[in-house]
Design an enzyme around this catalytic site. Sequence first.
Site, short mmCIF file in Angstrom:
data_model
loop_
_atom_site.label_atom_id
_atom_site.label_comp_id
_atom_site.label_asym_id
_atom_site.label_seq_id
_atom_site.Cartn_x
_atom_site.Cartn_y
_atom_site.Cartn_z
N LYS A 1 0.84 -1.20 0.00
CA LYS A 1 0.00 0.00 0.00
C LYS A 1 0.88 1.25 0.00
CE LYS A 1 -2.44 1.47 3.72
NZ LYS A 1 -2.33 2.92 3.90
N ASP B 1 -3.25 4.16 -2.28
CA ASP B 1 -4.21 4.62 -1.26
C ASP B 1 -4.20 6.15 -1.20
OD1 ASP B 1 -5.84 4.80 1.01
OD2 ASP B 1 -4.21 4.33 2.39
N LYS C 1 -7.14 7.96 -1.81
CA LYS C 1 -8.50 8.37 -1.39
C LYS C 1 -8.95 9.64 -2.12
CE LYS C 1 -8.06 6.48 3.31
NZ LYS C 1 -6.60 6.23 3.40
N ASP D 1 -13.17 14.57 -5.14
CA ASP D 1 -13.18 15.85 -5.86
C ASP D 1 -14.38 15.83 -6.80
OD1 ASP D 1 -12.23 18.28 -7.20
OD2 ASP D 1 -10.24 17.76 -6.44
N ILE D 2 -14.45 16.80 -7.73
CA ILE D 2 -15.56 16.78 -8.68
C ILE D 2 -15.38 15.55 -9.59
CG2 ILE D 2 -15.94 19.27 -8.61
CD1 ILE D 2 -14.43 19.46 -11.29
N THR E 1 -12.41 5.52 9.85
CA THR E 1 -12.60 4.97 11.20
C THR E 1 -12.18 5.96 12.28
OG1 THR E 1 -10.52 3.83 10.90
CG2 THR E 1 -12.49 2.52 10.62
N ARG F 1 2.58 -2.30 11.08
CA ARG F 1 3.54 -2.51 12.17
C ARG F 1 3.66 -3.93 12.71
NH1 ARG F 1 1.17 2.61 15.08
NH2 ARG F 1 -0.59 1.73 13.95
#
Length: 243
Positions: A36, A63, A65, A68-69, A127, A218
């Site tokens: 990722k 990743d 995310k 936007d338009i 989250t 981790r």
Amino acid sequence: MKQEAKERLIFALDVDDFSAAENWVEQLHENVGLFKVGKQLFTRCGPEVVKMVQDRGGDVFLDLKYHDIPNTVAKAAVEACKLGVKMFNVHALGGAEMMRTTVAEVNAYCEASGNARPTMLAVTILTSSTAETLAGIGIDRSVEEMVPRLAKLAQDAGFDGVVASPKEVGLIRAACGDDFAIVTPGVRPTFAAMDDQKRVTTPTDAISAGATALVIGRPISAAKDPLAAAGKILAEIKTALAG
Ligand code: C5P
């Protein structure tokens, strides 16, 4: 969605420089299918880091995310396709039209170019958001109501799945059925520390609950033997899939 166990283990490349990322990919690619690349690493290193992962035999979950338009997200998504990423995501809060336009442009690009279509995921409610966060932006609905609602919106727009907490898998499965990817971070094998994750689930529980892939950072990166830690998680995923 038939997937090998290795493709269900996604390592979070949460580092800020190219050579650290390169070391992780070299160390882990035997046991980890996807890496990722998030906002920090991509902003620092750009598309080169995607190519580096691919050159070393890994696939990339980009990743970023997008939110936007519709036209802007669709165009960014097509650029992600050109990089050959295996998976990328947008915020479902960008709305149905944004997601539909993105699906249409990605499909058109992939058909014309012959490139494989990446798995397109939506983030529902982060989250880190609580009922209070939602109220602050004028949403008077609970997180438990919003998550399946946005997952269904993404599915109806042609998205392949969502990123979600393992605790939300049941709600999403009920709303979207079995043929829908659910990628979950916040997973802690029993051998690992909790770090700052509060609501965690083991790999076995996440897969048994219906998660299709796990994002893990981790518990692997902080292990004495990271490749062995990834191997243990992979074995746990295989057992959970068989059970
Ligand atoms: O180190 P750890 O396994 O906690 O890393 C999980 C990864 O998943 C990090 O990249 C983190 O940003 C991401 N993530 C998360 N919780 C969310 C969404 C994303 O931990 N709710």
